[in-house]
Design a protein around this motif. Structure first.
Motif, PDB file in Angstrom:
ATOM      1  N   TYR A  19       0.825  -1.185   0.087  1.00  0.00           N
ATOM      2  CA  TYR A  19       0.100   0.023   0.000  1.00  0.00           C
ATOM      3  C   TYR A  19       0.755   1.136  -0.096  1.00  0.00           C
ATOM      4  N   HIS A  20       1.951   1.291   0.960  1.00  0.00           N
ATOM      5  CA  HIS A  20       2.918   2.326   0.960  1.00  0.00           C
ATOM      6  C   HIS A  20       3.562   2.509  -0.494  1.00  0.00           C
ATOM      7  N   THR A  21       3.665   1.244  -1.106  1.00  0.00           N
ATOM      8  CA  THR A  21       4.413   1.435  -2.379  1.00  0.00           C
ATOM      9  C   THR A  21       3.605   2.301  -3.451  1.00  0.00           C
ATOM     10  N   VAL A  22       2.362   2.126  -3.586  1.00  0.00           N
ATOM     11  CA  VAL A  22       1.376   2.761  -4.532  1.00  0.00           C
ATOM     12  C   VAL A  22       1.280   4.174  -3.909  1.00  0.00           C
ATOM     13  N   ASN A  23       1.209   4.443  -2.632  1.00  0.00           N
ATOM     14  CA  ASN A  23       0.866   5.814  -2.265  1.00  0.00           C
ATOM     15  C   ASN A  23       2.073   6.579  -2.225  1.00  0.00           C
ATOM     16  N   HIS A  24       3.439   6.016  -2.313  1.00  0.00           N
ATOM     17  CA  HIS A  24       4.580   6.923  -2.575  1.00  0.00           C
ATOM     18  C   HIS A  24       4.656   7.157  -3.882  1.00  0.00           C
ATOM     19  N   ALA A  25       4.235   6.132  -4.814  1.00  0.00           N
ATOM     20  CA  ALA A  25       4.337   6.497  -6.344  1.00  0.00           C
ATOM     21  C   ALA A  25       3.567   7.687  -6.445  1.00  0.00           C
ATOM     22  N   ALA A  26       2.235   7.590  -6.149  1.00  0.00           N
ATOM     23  CA  ALA A  26       1.341   8.934  -6.338  1.00  0.00           C
ATOM     24  C   ALA A  26       1.671   9.979  -5.853  1.00  0.00           C
ATOM     25  N   PHE A  27       1.950  10.061  -4.580  1.00  0.00           N
ATOM     26  CA  PHE A  27       2.681  11.496  -3.921  1.00  0.00           C
ATOM     27  C   PHE A  27       4.019  11.971  -4.272  1.00  0.00           C
ATOM     28  N   LYS A  28       4.974  10.991  -4.730  1.00  0.00           N
ATOM     29  CA  LYS A  28       6.071  11.488  -4.685  1.00  0.00           C
ATOM     30  C   LYS A  28       6.218  11.791  -6.343  1.00  0.00           C
ATOM     31  N   ALA A  29       5.418  11.048  -7.210  1.00  0.00           N
ATOM     32  CA  ALA A  29       5.455  11.597  -8.594  1.00  0.00           C
ATOM     33  C   ALA A  29       4.645  13.204  -8.564  1.00  0.00           C
ATOM     34  N   SER A  38      -1.458   4.201   4.764  1.00  0.00           N
ATOM     35  CA  SER A  38      -0.462   3.028   4.758  1.00  0.00           C
ATOM     36  C   SER A  38       0.584   3.199   5.738  1.00  0.00           C
ATOM     37  N   GLU A  39       0.601   4.490   6.378  1.00  0.00           N
ATOM     38  CA  GLU A  39       1.499   4.509   7.556  1.00  0.00           C
ATOM     39  C   GLU A  39       0.908   3.788   8.575  1.00  0.00           C
ATOM     40  N   TRP A  40      -0.445   4.147   8.883  1.00  0.00           N
ATOM     41  CA  TRP A  40      -1.276   3.351   9.935  1.00  0.00           C
ATOM     42  C   TRP A  40      -1.174   1.917   9.892  1.00  0.00           C
ATOM     43  N   LEU A  41      -1.120   1.303   8.685  1.00  0.00           N
ATOM     44  CA  LEU A  41      -1.097   0.000   8.387  1.00  0.00           C
ATOM     45  C   LEU A  41       0.175  -0.594   8.793  1.00  0.00           C
ATOM     46  N   THR A  42       1.342   0.461   8.490  1.00  0.00           N
ATOM     47  CA  THR A  42       2.636  -0.217   8.673  1.00  0.00           C
ATOM     48  C   THR A  42       2.938  -0.186  10.270  1.00  0.00           C
ATOM     49  N   PHE A  43       2.085   0.772  10.975  1.00  0.00           N
ATOM     50  CA  PHE A  43       2.272   0.790  12.547  1.00  0.00           C
ATOM     51  C   PHE A  43       1.512  -0.270  12.952  1.00  0.00           C
ATOM     52  N   VAL A  44       0.101  -0.695  12.549  1.00  0.00           N
ATOM     53  CA  VAL A  44      -0.616  -1.735  12.962  1.00  0.00           C
ATOM     54  C   VAL A  44       0.354  -3.155  12.631  1.00  0.00           C
ATOM     55  N   ALA A  45       1.012  -3.120  11.486  1.00  0.00           N
ATOM     56  CA  ALA A  45       1.798  -4.707  11.447  1.00  0.00           C
ATOM     57  C   ALA A  45       2.846  -4.440  12.285  1.00  0.00           C
ATOM     58  N   LEU A  46       3.479  -3.561  12.789  1.00  0.00           N
ATOM     59  CA  LEU A  46       4.585  -3.463  13.462  1.00  0.00           C
ATOM     60  C   LEU A  46       4.066  -3.994  15.008  1.00  0.00           C
ATOM     61  N   PHE A  47       3.074  -3.477  15.460  1.00  0.00           N
ATOM     62  CA  PHE A  47       2.505  -3.623  16.806  1.00  0.00           C
ATOM     63  C   PHE A  47       1.930  -5.064  16.891  1.00  0.00           C
ATOM     64  N   ILE A  50       9.179   0.985  15.306  1.00  0.00           N
ATOM     65  CA  ILE A  50       7.936   1.684  15.765  1.00  0.00           C
ATOM     66  C   ILE A  50       8.406   3.088  15.878  1.00  0.00           C
ATOM     67  N   ALA A  51       9.571   2.998  16.677  1.00  0.00           N
ATOM     68  CA  ALA A  51       9.960   4.337  17.197  1.00  0.00           C
ATOM     69  C   ALA A  51      10.457   5.210  16.155  1.00  0.00           C
ATOM     70  N   SER A  52      11.159   4.415  15.254  1.00  0.00           N
ATOM     71  CA  SER A  52      11.766   5.261  14.125  1.00  0.00           C
ATOM     72  C   SER A  52      10.515   5.753  12.924  1.00  0.00           C
ATOM     73  N   LEU A  53       9.492   5.044  12.867  1.00  0.00           N
ATOM     74  CA  LEU A  53       8.466   5.167  12.406  1.00  0.00           C
ATOM     75  C   LEU A  53       7.641   6.614  12.935  1.00  0.00           C
ATOM     76  N   ALA A  54       7.559   6.623  14.133  1.00  0.00           N
ATOM     77  CA  ALA A  54       6.878   7.688  14.794  1.00  0.00           C
ATOM     78  C   ALA A  54       8.021   8.993  14.447  1.00  0.00           C
ATOM     79  N   LEU A  55       9.276   8.969  14.724  1.00  0.00           N
ATOM     80  CA  LEU A  55      10.094   9.864  14.687  1.00  0.00           C
ATOM     81  C   LEU A  55       9.848  10.435  13.175  1.00  0.00           C
ATOM     82  N   THR A  56      10.077   9.565  12.210  1.00  0.00           N
ATOM     83  CA  THR A  56      10.086   9.741  10.779  1.00  0.00           C
ATOM     84  C   THR A  56       8.889  10.695  10.453  1.00  0.00           C
ATOM     85  N   GLY A  57       7.568  10.074  10.930  1.00  0.00           N
ATOM     86  CA  GLY A  57       6.321  10.790  10.631  1.00  0.00           C
ATOM     87  C   GLY A  57       6.344  12.404  11.169  1.00  0.00           C
ATOM     88  N   GLY A  58       6.755  12.688  12.255  1.00  0.00           N
ATOM     89  CA  GLY A  58       6.967  14.047  12.805  1.00  0.00           C
ATOM     90  C   GLY A  58       7.803  14.879  11.920  1.00  0.00           C
TER      91      GLY A  58
END
Lengths: 636, 169
Positions: free
Chosen positions: A308-318, A371-380, A398-406
């Motif tokens: 999911y994040h792969t598609v999303n990144h393609a969309a917003f990064k393009a 997709s970041e939410w899904l990644t969080f859920v997967a890591l939890f 989990i911590a690095s994903l949270a820091l990255t988001g901020g």
């Protein structure tokens, strides 16, 4: 001519999307032309995971081709190379044997190399192309070695046969192949510390090429990693997944840290690509660990998050790269410090860039959030793992994903605010004009995709789940739910993106409507923006990107290792009158200083030592021949 | 440490007695007037138009614990965009005249202006100087004046009450 070729590229994109969607819903197909190339022949197979990436390539190729039609001539001149780039990328996920894969992969690398090298006059562009070529071929060497070894051990160059034969291989051999292949693919994906080519190549390439390279090409590295860790080599040991997870955590945090202090708009986006590949790898790594731990359902959850994040990144990064391209074209610079005030001059571009910024900063109701939410859920879901070591690595993720988001949020406040808001900081920015219609169309398409992907997880997640389930055997779907709510991991968490979107929309609309209904008195008066009563208000008084990044530089000083130079020239009569002031603040890359420079020095020293053999003296060469002859005689 | 604690316990409360009844009385009336006119609170933007800072000290005193004017619904804000009222001090120096005018322009309607101190009223001791315009009313329309050099916090509160009392809905 331009329109025709780019139109053809867009058509290829549409066909690829259609074929990919067909493959994702269960369609299969194969083309085998044994006579075309040696060693196994051309072998193309459409399977579910490949189809997903094929659809992704097509999805990104359409808007980028439309953008390229209206791009300035010096950016869009390499049209056939672009077409070749799109076609070769389409072949990569379809390739079903070593030969086909390597040819498609190398075509993709070479065409993108020429696209990066568009501006052959500039030194930085040539250097970027050189670094890219070296990194991509180092990666290819790893891939080729890994694939040939696997082919020798399993007795077949076909990926399908590897799948069947891999479990029977010795664990050392499997891990060796994994390391070689993963290194090759990670280099293409821009995983830290193999990322050095990305921030060089993206600013050098034209924007539609950057969009495609960042949106899709590096995803083919992710595709390869997914194949290697989940598919070709069967179920691997947990440390494969842990390695991917740690690489993902490092890439996400370090990528965004570099982006924060970079004020070149396109290089900033390139660093964000590293960050987002890191986030994708967090999902993928968790999937591999769960698979190794015998939890296929959770593995599917992680893989779905990654896809999911792969598609999303393609969309917003393009979208962001196209927006940056429009801005760079309008202002003639990539330096954010010379922009500003573009929202009034380029409202369409600004609106689209804002959507992309909010999406990459993972704000609901846009796609990055889901997709970041899904990644969080997967890591939890590490609560289902018993090993303490594994759990610690997951917590790190989990911590690095949270820091990255901020930090990503802060970075895009900077990117959008400094680029589009306030007063223009240069004449070029003051005289910027809106991008042409085709450019705007391309951006609006991608912005709509960002919104759609953010609102429709209840449709998309099951589809991606089906793709993931085709790779992971025995995996029950990890997500259930109705059209409104997505429920994952057996009721562990649920998300209703649509309800969030409606609530957010209502928070804007309801108060407005209520005020209108109660007929609240409203008088408006137009007046200039409040500037603390200052009489002269110039762009020099504005907040700069450097100033914005300064607190982060201070906090993460151990990482940036900044060097500051302040040079003030006072009036000879009095220190109270400053005549000239110069301020420089540089960061240095630890990867360059501690990894690449020593490695290159070692290489040079080795080359110099080996160079001693090549003295130029004909007598010595004759002696070599004699020695070789004697050696042969003795040995045989 | 124990010696310190013992001293503190023996000494009891040595601060001044609570604010005079006068303040409470004015404050309560102010609060009810503010509630009548503004619903919740009165947002004041203070503008120093060349004051000697004597008035600022007293205005600052209003927000300190002794007077604690926020409990009556008076709130000092950081931007004229948020303000209902401008509290202007000083004889309006030439350098501050344009800034004061812009501040007034930037304040949303409906708004009112209170000139504070003798300088704000007519230039005070600076009156006639080439460097000042002499009084807030020279630059922006003034609705009320609180005289004094400087006015005490109690006088400021009373003046505020007076100024609000004059405002009609």
């Amino acid at each position: 001519m331009n329109g025709l070729v780019y139109g053809l590229a867009a058509f290829v994109g549409i066909v690829a999307t259609a074929l990919g969607c067909y493959g994702m819903v269960g369609g299969t197909g194969a083309v085998r032309l044994a006579w075309l190339v040696p060693l196994g022949g051309l072998d193309l197979t459409l399977d579910s995971l490949g189809a997903f990436f094929l659809a992704l390539i097509g999805f990104a190729a359409v808007p980028t081709s439309i953008y390229a039609m209206a791009a300035p001539p010096d950016e869009s001149k390499a049209r056939f190379t672009f077409l070749g780039f799109v076609l070769s990328m389409c072949l990569v996920p379809l390739a079903a044997n070593t030969m086909t894969f390597v040819i498609a992969w190398e075509l993709m690398s070479i065409t993108s190399y020429f696209l990066v090298l568009q501006d052959r006059e500039s030194r930085s562009s040539v250097y970027a192309g050189w670094v890219y070529a070296v990194m991509t071929h180092a990666g290819l060497a790893c891939l080729l070695a890994g694939m040939l070894l696997l082919g020798a051990w399993t007795g077949s160059p076909r990926f399908e046969d590897w799948r069947a034969a891999a479990p029977a291989l010795a664990s050392g051999a499997r891990s060796g192949a994994f390391i070689l292949l993963a290194l090759g693919f990670a280099g293409k994906a821009g995983v830290i510390p193999l990322h050095v080519w990305l921030p060089l190549a993206h600013p050098a390439a034209p924007s539609h090429v950057s969009a495609l390279m960042s949106g899709v090409m590096i995803k083919l590295g992710v595709y390869g990693l997914a194949r290697v860790s989940l598919d070709w080599l069967g179920i691997g040991p947990a440390w494969w997944g842990l390695t991917i997870l740690i690489a993902g955590a490092a890439s996400s945090v370090i990528g965004v840290l570099y982006a924060l202090v970079d004020h070149d708009l396109k290089r900033l986006l390139a660093f964000h690509s590293i960050e987002n590949v890191g986030i994708i790898l967090l999902g993928l790594g968790s999937s591999v660990v769960f698979q190794a731990a015998g939890q296929p359902t959770l593995a599917l959850l992680g893989l779905t998050a990654a896809l999911y994040h792969t598609v999303n990144h393609a969309a917003f990064k393009a979208l962001l790269f196209l927006g940056a391209g429009a801005v760079v074209h309008a202002t003639g610079t990539r330096n954010m410090e010379a922009m500003g005030g573009l929202i009034k001059r380029m409202p369409w571009t600004a609106a689209c860039f804002l959507v992309g910024s909010a999406a990459i900063a993972a704000l609901p109701p846009l796609n990055g959030f889901v997709s970041e939410w899904l990644t969080f859920v997967a890591l939890f879901q590490n609560r289902h793992l018993s090993s303490i070591g594994l759990n610690l690595v997951f917590v790190l993720g989990i911590a690095s994903l949270a820091l990255t988001g901020g930090l990503a949020m802060a970075c895009f406040v900077k990117a959008f605010g400094i680029t589009f808001l306030a007063l223009p900081r240069s004449d070029a920015a003051a005289s910027a004009v809106e991008a042409p219609v085709a450019t705007r169309l391309a951006m609006v398409m991608l912005a709509a995709a960002c919104v759609g992907l953010g609102l429709g997880p209840t449709v998309i997640v099951p589809a991606l789940g089906a793709v993931g389930a085709s790779v992971l055997e025995r995996a029950a779907p990890a997500m259930v739910g109705d059209w409104l709510t997505l429920e994952v991991a057996g009721g562990y968490a649920s998300l209703s993106a649509l309800a969030i979107a409606i609530a957010l929309g209502a928070a804007f609309i309801v108060p407005m409507a209520a005020l209108r209904l109660v007929r609240a008195p409203h008088r408006t008066r137009d007046y200039e923006t409040w500037g603390c009563g200052r009489i002269v208000q110039t762009a020099r008084m504005e907040y700069t990107a450097t100033a914005f990044a300064s607190p982060f530089k201070r906090v993460f000083d151990f990482f940036y290792r900044t060097t500051t130079r302040l040079d003030i020239e006072f009036h000879p009569q009095s220190r109270f009158f400053v005549q000239r002031i110069e301020y420089e603040n540089h960061t240095s890359s630890i990867f360059h200083d501690w990894l690449y420079r020593p490695a290159l020095e070692l290489l040079r020293a080795g080359a110099r030592a080996a160079g001693g053999l090549q003295s130029g003296s004909a007598n010595l060469y004759l002696a070599y021949i004699l020695a070789a002859l004697l050696l042969m005689l003795v040995l045989t | 440490m124990f010696r310190q604690l013992r001293t503190a316990l023996r000494a009891g409360i040595v601060t001044e007695p609570a604010a005079a009844r006068e303040i409470e009385r004015i404050g309560e009336r102010l609060a009810s007037e503010i509630a009548r006119l503004f619903g919740r609170s009165l947002a004041i933007r203070q503008v120093d138009a060349g004051s000697c800072n004597g008035c600022e000290l007293e205005i600052g005193g209003l927000t300190a614990p002794h007077y604690d004017v926020e409990r009556f619904g008076v709130h000092f804000v950081a931007s004229p965009r948020h303000a209902d009222c401008l509290l202007v001090t000083g004889p309006v120096t030439r350098n501050m005249a344009e800034a004061l005018r812009r501040t007034w322009e930037a304040t949303p309607d409906p708004k009112f202006v209170i000139a504070v101190g003798d300088c704000g009223r007519d230039g005070g001791v600076f009156r006639g100087s080439y460097a000042v315009l002499g009084g807030v009313a020279e630059v922006v329309p003034v609705d009320a004046v609180i005289p004094g050099c400087p006015p005490s916090p109690a006088a400021l509160l009373a003046g505020l009450l007076d100024a609000i009392g004059r405002q009609r809905r």
